[in-house]
Every structure is written in structure tokens, then in C-alpha cells.
Design a protein around this motif. Structure first.
Motif, PDB file in Angstrom:
ATOM      1  N   SER A 128      33.422   7.512  -3.150  1.00  0.00           N
ATOM      2  CA  SER A 128      34.332   6.710  -2.323  1.00  0.00           C
ATOM      3  C   SER A 128      35.074   5.682  -3.170  1.00  0.00           C
ATOM      4  O   SER A 128      36.283   5.480  -3.011  1.00  0.00           O
ATOM      5  CB  SER A 128      33.540   6.007  -1.216  1.00  0.00           C
ATOM      6  N   ALA A 129      34.353   5.033  -4.086  1.00  0.00           N
ATOM      7  CA  ALA A 129      34.994   4.043  -4.956  1.00  0.00           C
ATOM      8  C   ALA A 129      36.059   4.690  -5.835  1.00  0.00           C
ATOM      9  O   ALA A 129      37.158   4.149  -6.010  1.00  0.00           O
ATOM     10  CB  ALA A 129      33.939   3.349  -5.811  1.00  0.00           C
ATOM     11  N   ALA A 130      35.743   5.859  -6.400  1.00  0.00           N
ATOM     12  CA  ALA A 130      36.709   6.550  -7.253  1.00  0.00           C
ATOM     13  C   ALA A 130      37.929   6.998  -6.449  1.00  0.00           C
ATOM     14  O   ALA A 130      39.068   6.883  -6.905  1.00  0.00           O
ATOM     15  CB  ALA A 130      36.042   7.750  -7.919  1.00  0.00           C
ATOM     16  N   ALA A 131      37.695   7.502  -5.239  1.00  0.00           N
ATOM     17  CA  ALA A 131      38.797   8.011  -4.424  1.00  0.00           C
ATOM     18  C   ALA A 131      39.749   6.901  -4.009  1.00  0.00           C
ATOM     19  O   ALA A 131      40.975   7.107  -3.955  1.00  0.00           O
ATOM     20  CB  ALA A 131      38.241   8.715  -3.190  1.00  0.00           C
ATOM     21  N   ARG A 132      39.230   5.729  -3.709  1.00  0.00           N
ATOM     22  CA  ARG A 132      40.082   4.617  -3.283  1.00  0.00           C
ATOM     23  C   ARG A 132      41.139   4.280  -4.329  1.00  0.00           C
ATOM     24  O   ARG A 132      42.242   3.837  -3.991  1.00  0.00           O
ATOM     25  CB  ARG A 132      39.235   3.374  -3.006  1.00  0.00           C
ATOM     26  N   ILE A 133      40.799   4.505  -5.599  1.00  0.00           N
ATOM     27  CA  ILE A 133      41.710   4.142  -6.673  1.00  0.00           C
ATOM     28  C   ILE A 133      42.512   5.345  -7.165  1.00  0.00           C
ATOM     29  O   ILE A 133      43.727   5.275  -7.318  1.00  0.00           O
ATOM     30  CB  ILE A 133      40.925   3.531  -7.856  1.00  0.00           C
ATOM     31  N   GLN A 162      43.358   2.049 -13.755  1.00  0.00           N
ATOM     32  CA  GLN A 162      42.537   2.708 -12.741  1.00  0.00           C
ATOM     33  C   GLN A 162      41.046   2.489 -13.002  1.00  0.00           C
ATOM     34  O   GLN A 162      40.264   2.296 -12.067  1.00  0.00           O
ATOM     35  CB  GLN A 162      42.843   4.208 -12.717  1.00  0.00           C
ATOM     36  N   THR A 163      40.648   2.522 -14.257  1.00  0.00           N
ATOM     37  CA  THR A 163      39.235   2.356 -14.579  1.00  0.00           C
ATOM     38  C   THR A 163      38.752   0.961 -14.207  1.00  0.00           C
ATOM     39  O   THR A 163      37.686   0.794 -13.603  1.00  0.00           O
ATOM     40  CB  THR A 163      38.990   2.625 -16.077  1.00  0.00           C
ATOM     41  N   PHE A 164      39.530  -0.065 -14.570  1.00  0.00           N
ATOM     42  CA  PHE A 164      39.166  -1.422 -14.165  1.00  0.00           C
ATOM     43  C   PHE A 164      39.150  -1.543 -12.640  1.00  0.00           C
ATOM     44  O   PHE A 164      38.271  -2.203 -12.063  1.00  0.00           O
ATOM     45  CB  PHE A 164      40.146  -2.435 -14.753  1.00  0.00           C
ATOM     46  N   ALA A 165      40.094  -0.904 -11.986  1.00  0.00           N
ATOM     47  CA  ALA A 165      40.158  -0.981 -10.526  1.00  0.00           C
ATOM     48  C   ALA A 165      38.950  -0.308  -9.884  1.00  0.00           C
ATOM     49  O   ALA A 165      38.439  -0.781  -8.856  1.00  0.00           O
ATOM     50  CB  ALA A 165      41.450  -0.338 -10.028  1.00  0.00           C
ATOM     51  N   MET A 166      38.473   0.774 -10.475  1.00  0.00           N
ATOM     52  CA  MET A 166      37.282   1.431  -9.925  1.00  0.00           C
ATOM     53  C   MET A 166      36.044   0.557 -10.100  1.00  0.00           C
ATOM     54  O   MET A 166      35.172   0.515  -9.226  1.00  0.00           O
ATOM     55  CB  MET A 166      37.083   2.802 -10.573  1.00  0.00           C
TER      56      MET A 166
END
Length: 460
Positions: A313-318, A372-376
Motif C-alpha cells: 500500500s505504501a509503495a502504491a501510494r507513491i 519516489q524512494t524518499f516519499a515511500m
């Protein structure tokens, strides 16, 4: 940059139409394939570790090869380090713990029991130099070498030629995840699934994180030659695809015969610590279970283990916001259906599995930028995700995710190794908070998680 006006509407419409077609196609695939089978069910004959062990191949004592290290078997055999775990897999069956587990289950000799050998050895078709005592050998992951060994050591041979002859392309995250999950979660084939009865007899709980596990087992150098032949590994992509594939595998097994164990559900699929808690009976009783917004279940209902769902879910959000809402809705609906009955749960699992497979395919083609990585990382510690860390399993996945994503930033060159080391203490404290499952305290864990996230956020 976001498009506006009519063009934006057309793009959204096309994306929606494409998504519907993709979901329909994957739903059909699920209906046709059913429960997840082993990734290497009918591959060629496994010739044995000795067939890879020549001093001109992978059997040197020193890593001085011109193309590859050539000491890969030595690293695979490391007697105590994590890199040697696969070579020790058969041997541990014969130690005191292995014999005790087998005795409690009535299996006899664990080194001859199908239920054990499926994961503690190479279950492939056996050639002349094959030895069970090799444990999980080269071909258990790379595939039977009967048809590709000659091209593998031939002068001028290529990786693509080897793959065409049957070598498993482990440089591709989805292929790697499929193979690793056969043992590190299970398959619908006999001898490759850890049941609740096995865990009750003393077998360790199963947990999976593709990139971290791959790093612990790494026996190759990602130098210029490796990049030319296979491309650079994108650690964040491997992590995200691994999470999606783990959800898919769990659901695929759950909907099949492995989803039940006699009169009861197969409890392997459930969150262990939702049941294994202290029981209190008194006037001052207070519940030990925290409310979990991702699991709309009535009190007393054992929840499906959602550790990989939380990370996905966390990965998909970003990385796939157009799919995230659908996945979260399907996830909640699946948990709710678990309280309604097995037919409802199976139907909801099929929908959720479709969402997970769509995300796996999407992530497989995603570059995963620094932003994206920081956002995840932020998403994992956000108010939308962190409240779901009410149980041990999800919390351990979050710590491993922080470790993996920070490592991915270093590998990308987005964060220096020195700066990453500066926040290592925060991650280690988060690891310490989940070191003992019987001493796990969700609120204290969240504090440790928050500290680690803030430390990583400062590296932006």
C-alpha cells in the motif's frame, strides 16, 4: 508535470480503459492458473553443485576471476554467515531442533521426509553429481543446468542464450520473487509449505522481503561487466515487486486446498500475535489488541497476516497512485470478508490478488526515482500507514523496508554511505524494538519507527 483540460481528461480515460483491460486479463489468468505452484516444477535435470565447482568456473578459493568472482561456491558454503544458509539447509534437519520438530510431527527422519526436503534441499530432477547433502544448491534457484551448462561456460556465451536454454533470469525481479517465494513463503506443491502444525512443533515463522534476503545471499559483484550483461539492480524495484508478489502468493495459496486444515482454517495465513497474546480475566480488564483501520474485523476475529499488504500500500501510494485506491479498497474488503465466511473470503481474495498482480507488473517497469524512494519512506511512517503497525509481523516488514530503501538510495548515489551510516543508529533501534516477538510493544515501536523516519528524512 500534470496535464490540464481536455488532454488530461483523454489521458485519464485512456488510462482507465487500459486499467480495466489489464485487470480483466489478470483476473482471467488467476481463474486459469488457480493456486500458486512452484516456480520450477518441470525444469531440466539438476546436475549438482559439483558441476559448477571447477577452478575455472565457480570453485576458486579467491575472487580473482576476470568476469565473475569465481569463488561463488566458497561464499555459498560460508559456515556461519548468512550467505551460507542455503548450503546448511539440509544439515540443519539433522540437528537436535530438526529431529525434535520431525518427531513431534511424526515424520521420522527429517532428512528423508518430503515435508522437509521440499525447501531444505533441491527438489529438482537429479543428475549424476547431485547430492542431497548439498542442501539448497545452485540449480534450486538458477534452474536445472542440463540444457544451459555448456553455453554458460562457452567462450562468447551470453546471459540471454543461457536464459533461452532454461536458466532462470534472476536479474528480473518477478522471476526472482517467484523462485524465492517457493520456500520463503510456500507453493501449492507438496513439501514446500510451512503449516501451522509445523510452527507449533518448533519451526520458525515464515517472513519474506525479497531485496534484503537477496542482499544477504549475494555472491556476485555488480561491476561494469555485470551491468553490461544484466543491467544494474534497482533495489527499490526489487523490494516493491517482492511485496506485490508476496501478497499474490499468499492469496493464491489461501484460496486453494492449503487454506484449510481439517475443521479449521490454515492458521499459517493469519497474524500470529493476534491470537498469541496474554489472556486476562478480571474487573480491570483492558484489551491488548489495538484497533487497526486496515482490518475492519469484529473483536475476536483472527486477521489475515497483512505485513506485505501494508508495505505494498505504501509503495502504491507513491509509485502507482492510480492503482493505490483500488488496492486499499480491495484489501479492506478482503479483511472484512474474512469475518463473513470462506466463500466470501475466496471471492474477495481473487479481487485483491488481481490488484496485487497489476501492481507487480507496474512496479516491474518503474524506475523508482530518488524522490519516489524518499516519499515511500515517508508513506511507511505516515498517519495513513503507521496506525496499521499494531502487530509484530507488519512492524518487522517496516524496519526491513527502511533498511532496504535507504540502501537503495545509497546504491542510486542519492545518499552518501557516510550520511546513511549517520542514521543507522535509528534503524538499529527500530530493529531492537522488534527483536523479540513476545516483548513487542506497538506504541514503543511506533516511536522508534518515527525516529528512524525523521533521521532518513533529514538526508533529503
Amino acid at each position: 508535470m500534470l496535464l490540464k483540460g481536455t488532454m488530461n481528461k483523454k489521458r485519464a480515460g485512456l488510462a482507465g480503459a487500459f486499467l480495466c483491460l489489464a485487470l480483466a486479463g489478470i483476473a482471467l489468468l488467476i481463474a486459469l492458473t488457480g493456486p500458486s505452484r512452484a516456480a520450477l516444477p518441470n525444469d531440466a535435470t539438476h546436475l549438482g553443485v559439483a558441476s559448477c565447482g571447477g577452478t575455472t568456473c565457480h570453485g576458486r578459493q579467491y575472487a580473482d576471476g576476470k568476469v565473475v568472482r569465481q569463488d561463488e561456491i566458497l561464499r555459498w558454503q560460508e559456515p556461519s554467515a548468512s550467505g551460507g544458509a542455503h548450503s546448511r539447509a539440509f544439515g540443519v534437519l539433522g540437528n537436535a531442533r530438526g529431529r525434535q520438530i520431525a518427531a513431534r510431527l511424526g515424520l521420522g527422519n527429517p532428512q528423508a521426509a518430503t515435508e522437509c526436503l521440499g525447501c531444505h534441499s533441491d527438489p529438482g530432477k537429479r543428475g549424476g553429481q547431485f547430492h542431497l547433502s548439498d542442501g539448497v544448491g545452485c540449480e534450486a534457484c538458477h534452474g536445472g543446468a542440463q540444457n544451459w551448462l555448456a553455453s554458460h561456460y562457452a567462450v562468447g556465451g551470453t546471459h540471454s542464450a543461457n536464459v533461452a536454454r532454461g536458466m532462470v533470469p534472476l536479474d528480473r525481479p518477478m522471476a526472482k520473487a517467484a523462485v524465492c517465494l517457493d520456500c520463503h513463503f510456500g507453493s501449492a506443491d507438496g513439501g514446500q509449505f510451512v503449516t501451522h502444525r509445523m510452527m507449533a512443533a518448533g519451526h520458525p515463522r515464515i517472513s519474506f522481503e525479497l531485496d534484503l534476503f537477496s542482499t544477504l545471499q549475494q555472491h556476485w559483484n555488480e561491476d561494469g561487466d555485470y551491468a553490461a550483461r544484466k543491467g544494474r539492480t534497482n533495489n527499490v524495484r526489487v523490494w516493491a515487486v517482492g511485496q506485490a508478489m508476496a501478497v499474490d502468493r499468499a492469496l493464491g495459496l489461501f484460496v486453494g486446498s492449503l487454506g484449510q486444515d481439517g475443521a479449521f482454517p490454515q492458521f499459517t495465513f493469519y497474524d500470529c500475535h493476534s491470537c498469541h497474546r496474554a489472556i486476562r480475566d478480571g474487573a480491570s480488564f483492558s484489551p491488548t489488541v489495538l484497533a487497526n483501520p486496515g482490518r475492519p474485523l469484529p473483536p475476536g476475529s483472527p486477521p489475515f497476516n497483512d505485513e506485505n499488504m501494508i508495505m505494498l500500500s505504501a509503495a502504491a501510494r507513491i509509485a502507482a497512485p492510480e492503482l493505490a485506491q483500488r488496492f486499499d479498497a480491495d484489501s479492506r474488503a478482503f479483511h472484512a470478508a474474512m469475518a463473513q465466511g470462506r466463500p466470501q473470503a475466496i471471492a474477495a481474495a481473487a479481487r485483491l490478488r488481481t490488484s496485487a498482480q497489476t501492481l507487480a507488473a507496474t512496479f516491474n517497469g518503474t524506475a523508482f526515482s530518488r524522490q519516489q524512494t524518499f516519499a515511500m519512506l515517508d508513506a511507511i511512517g505516515s498517519e495513513a500507514i503507521a496506525p496499521r503497525f499494531t502487530d509484530y509481523a507488519g512492524s518487522t516488514q517496516a524496519v526491513m523496508a527502511m533498511d532496504t530503501l535507504l540502501g537503495g538510495l545509497v546504491a542510486q548515489g542519492s545518499v552518501s554511505a557516510a550520511n546513511a551510516a549517520a542514521v543507522r543508529g535509528d534503524i538499529n533501534r527500530a530493529y531492537a524494538a522488534v527483536r523479540d516477538p513476545n516483548a513487542y510493544k506497538p506504541l514503543e515501536y511506533r516511536q522508534a519507527l518515527g525516529s528512524a523516519i525523521r533521521g532518513i528524512r533529514s538526508l533529503r
